[in-house]
Design a protein around this motif. Structure first.
Motif, PDB file in Angstrom:
ATOM      1  N   PRO A 174      -9.122  -2.765   4.726  1.00 35.49           N
ATOM      2  CA  PRO A 174      -8.428  -1.481   4.661  1.00 35.49           C
ATOM      3  C   PRO A 174      -9.412  -0.316   4.613  1.00 35.49           C
ATOM      4  N   LYS A 175      -9.031   0.770   5.231  1.00 38.91           N
ATOM      5  CA  LYS A 175      -9.881   1.961   5.274  1.00 38.91           C
ATOM      6  C   LYS A 175      -9.948   2.636   3.912  1.00 38.91           C
ATOM      7  N   TYR A 176      -8.836   2.606   3.181  1.00 34.38           N
ATOM      8  CA  TYR A 176      -8.768   3.232   1.864  1.00 34.38           C
ATOM      9  C   TYR A 176      -8.125   2.268   0.875  1.00 34.38           C
ATOM     10  N   ILE A 177      -8.419   2.476  -0.394  1.00 36.69           N
ATOM     11  CA  ILE A 177      -7.629   1.829  -1.430  1.00 36.69           C
ATOM     12  C   ILE A 177      -6.384   2.690  -1.612  1.00 36.69           C
ATOM     13  N   PRO A 178      -5.178   2.106  -1.583  1.00 42.48           N
ATOM     14  CA  PRO A 178      -3.971   2.917  -1.755  1.00 42.48           C
ATOM     15  C   PRO A 178      -4.055   3.775  -3.014  1.00 42.48           C
ATOM     16  N   THR A 179      -3.954   5.079  -2.837  1.00 40.86           N
ATOM     17  CA  THR A 179      -4.175   6.031  -3.925  1.00 40.86           C
ATOM     18  C   THR A 179      -3.138   7.135  -3.873  1.00 40.86           C
ATOM     19  N   GLU A 180      -2.568   7.478  -5.031  1.00 44.03           N
ATOM     20  CA  GLU A 180      -1.609   8.573  -5.051  1.00 44.03           C
ATOM     21  C   GLU A 180      -2.337   9.901  -4.937  1.00 44.03           C
ATOM     22  N   LYS A 189      -6.061  16.655  -6.894  1.00 39.27           N
ATOM     23  CA  LYS A 189      -7.258  17.069  -6.160  1.00 39.27           C
ATOM     24  C   LYS A 189      -8.426  16.110  -6.373  1.00 39.27           C
ATOM     25  N   GLU A 190      -8.553  15.557  -7.587  1.00 42.14           N
ATOM     26  CA  GLU A 190      -9.683  14.670  -7.853  1.00 42.14           C
ATOM     27  C   GLU A 190      -9.603  13.394  -7.017  1.00 42.14           C
ATOM     28  N   ASN A 191      -8.379  12.921  -6.771  1.00 41.76           N
ATOM     29  CA  ASN A 191      -8.219  11.740  -5.921  1.00 41.76           C
ATOM     30  C   ASN A 191      -8.587  12.046  -4.474  1.00 41.76           C
ATOM     31  N   VAL A 202      -3.948  17.230   3.907  1.00 44.10           N
ATOM     32  CA  VAL A 202      -2.670  16.872   3.308  1.00 44.10           C
ATOM     33  C   VAL A 202      -1.569  17.795   3.824  1.00 44.10           C
ATOM     34  N   TYR A 203      -1.837  19.105   3.840  1.00 42.03           N
ATOM     35  CA  TYR A 203      -0.839  20.061   4.322  1.00 42.03           C
ATOM     36  C   TYR A 203      -0.490  19.804   5.782  1.00 42.03           C
ATOM     37  N   GLU A 204      -1.497  19.417   6.556  1.00 40.60           N
ATOM     38  CA  GLU A 204      -1.254  19.121   7.968  1.00 40.60           C
ATOM     39  C   GLU A 204      -0.357  17.903   8.127  1.00 40.60           C
ATOM     40  N   TYR A 218       8.039  14.142  -4.134  1.00 40.02           N
ATOM     41  CA  TYR A 218       8.014  13.533  -5.472  1.00 40.02           C
ATOM     42  C   TYR A 218       6.776  12.653  -5.637  1.00 40.02           C
ATOM     43  N   TYR A 219       6.445  11.895  -4.601  1.00 40.79           N
ATOM     44  CA  TYR A 219       5.289  10.990  -4.666  1.00 40.79           C
ATOM     45  C   TYR A 219       4.742  10.782  -3.261  1.00 40.79           C
ATOM     46  N   ALA A 220       3.431  10.796  -3.146  1.00 42.55           N
ATOM     47  CA  ALA A 220       2.790  10.502  -1.864  1.00 42.55           C
ATOM     48  C   ALA A 220       1.486   9.769  -2.126  1.00 42.55           C
ATOM     49  N   GLU A 221       1.178   8.794  -1.272  1.00 41.48           N
ATOM     50  CA  GLU A 221      -0.056   8.045  -1.432  1.00 41.48           C
ATOM     51  C   GLU A 221      -0.684   7.749  -0.082  1.00 41.48           C
ATOM     52  N   ILE A 222      -2.004   7.618  -0.110  1.00 39.04           N
ATOM     53  CA  ILE A 222      -2.749   7.168   1.061  1.00 39.04           C
ATOM     54  C   ILE A 222      -2.662   5.650   1.106  1.00 39.04           C
ATOM     55  N   THR A 223      -2.217   5.105   2.218  1.00 42.73           N
ATOM     56  CA  THR A 223      -2.138   3.654   2.357  1.00 42.73           C
ATOM     57  C   THR A 223      -3.475   3.108   2.842  1.00 42.73           C
ATOM     58  N   GLY A 224      -3.576   1.800   2.906  1.00 41.50           N
ATOM     59  CA  GLY A 224      -4.840   1.177   3.274  1.00 41.50           C
ATOM     60  C   GLY A 224      -5.341   1.574   4.645  1.00 41.50           C
ATOM     61  N   ASP A 225      -4.442   1.825   5.606  1.00 40.40           N
ATOM     62  CA  ASP A 225      -4.870   2.173   6.957  1.00 40.40           C
ATOM     63  C   ASP A 225      -5.104   3.663   7.146  1.00 40.40           C
ATOM     64  N   GLY A 226      -4.966   4.438   6.065  1.00 47.45           N
ATOM     65  CA  GLY A 226      -5.237   5.869   6.146  1.00 47.45           C
ATOM     66  C   GLY A 226      -4.020   6.728   6.409  1.00 47.45           C
ATOM     67  N   SER A 227      -2.857   6.113   6.584  1.00 42.65           N
ATOM     68  CA  SER A 227      -1.643   6.893   6.795  1.00 42.65           C
ATOM     69  C   SER A 227      -1.104   7.384   5.456  1.00 42.65           C
ATOM     70  N   LEU A 228      -0.172   8.315   5.544  1.00 41.79           N
ATOM     71  CA  LEU A 228       0.375   8.929   4.338  1.00 41.79           C
ATOM     72  C   LEU A 228       1.814   8.460   4.106  1.00 41.79           C
TER      73      LEU A 228
END
Length: 238
Positions: A174-180, A189-191, A202-204, A218-228
């Motif tokens: 995975p490109k990213y660790i899933p992170t809120e 911002k720190e994440n 993010v705004y884009e 309410y909630y948004a996270e980066i998934t492993g493949d980099g999508s939102l």
């Protein structure tokens, strides 16, 4: 006769004390919610023990004034409810009382800084991995020590059961660790900094999904493949 009367009085006093403590604990347990059991952080662990000790004193210690014990029991429970409310509304309070998860394995490499912060030894880490049927660190992509002391593990793609390795398909990490990155309408911002992402990105992404404001999410996270992944507020869904 007098001694028998006193003994009878003490007996019924203890029965009434025990009954009061039992009913009060039942009510307070419902009031404090299931988090006391399902998400037992150190704070909730200490709170549970303390409330149980106060209730035991009320039930078994005749030297403890009944009213004082009852006030102490109820007030401690109310303080716990108040702290739970604070942790729901304030990220700083949540971090103060419940701490925050700690990454102890990052991209297959043990994080010395994370291990020191979590006060874990290598033996502790290996034991916690074995409890999840993982016998080598090389099978792990990420490992996170949660605030309740449990270890959450993301295996490497090639080690996932009967998916890629068994069918001889290439295993892509995975490109990213899933992170809120958005929690209750607030941008974390720190994440974003840890993920090397910008607020503009993010705004884009939100704009592409027809969302004009972060407050709508309410909630948004980066998934492993980099999508939102985006979960809108209930009122906006309606």
């Amino acid at each position: 006769m007098i001694s028998e009367a006193l003994e009878s009085m003490h007996f019924w006093e203890m029965v009434s004390r025990t009954t009061f403590a039992f009913i009060t604990l039942m009510i307070l347990a419902r009031l404090m919610g299931k988090k006391q059991i399902s998400q037992l952080t150190f704070f909730h662990y200490v709170t549970g023990i303390t409330i149980g000790s106060i209730a035991a004193d009320i039930a078994a210690q005749s030297e403890t004034p009944f009213l004082n014990g009852a006030v102490g029991l109820i007030w401690w429970a109310l303080l716990t409810v108040f702290v739970n409310y604070l942790t729901m509304k304030s990220k700083k309070a949540r971090k103060l009382f419940d701490d925050s998860p700690t990454i102890v394995i990052h991209r297959g490499k043990i994080s010395e800084q994370g291990m020191k912060k979590a006060r874990l030894t290598l033996n502790d880490l290996n034991m916690m991995l074995r409890e999840q049927s993982i016998f080598t660190v090389t099978d792990v992509n990420y490992a996170i020590l949660e605030t309740n002391g449990q270890l959450s593990v993301m295996k490497k793609a090639s080690q996932e059961a009967a998916t890629r390795k068994d069918v001889k398909a290439p295993g892509q990490e995975p490109k990213y660790i899933p992170t809120e990155i958005i929690s209750d309408g607030n941008l974390i911002k720190e994440n974003l900094t840890e993920l090397n992402l910008t607020e503009e990105w993010v705004y884009e992404q939100l704009k592409k999904n027809g969302i004009g404001k972060v407050e709508q999410v309410y909630y948004a996270e980066i998934t492993g493949d980099g999508s939102l992944h985006i979960d809108m507020r209930t009122e906006d869904k309606k």
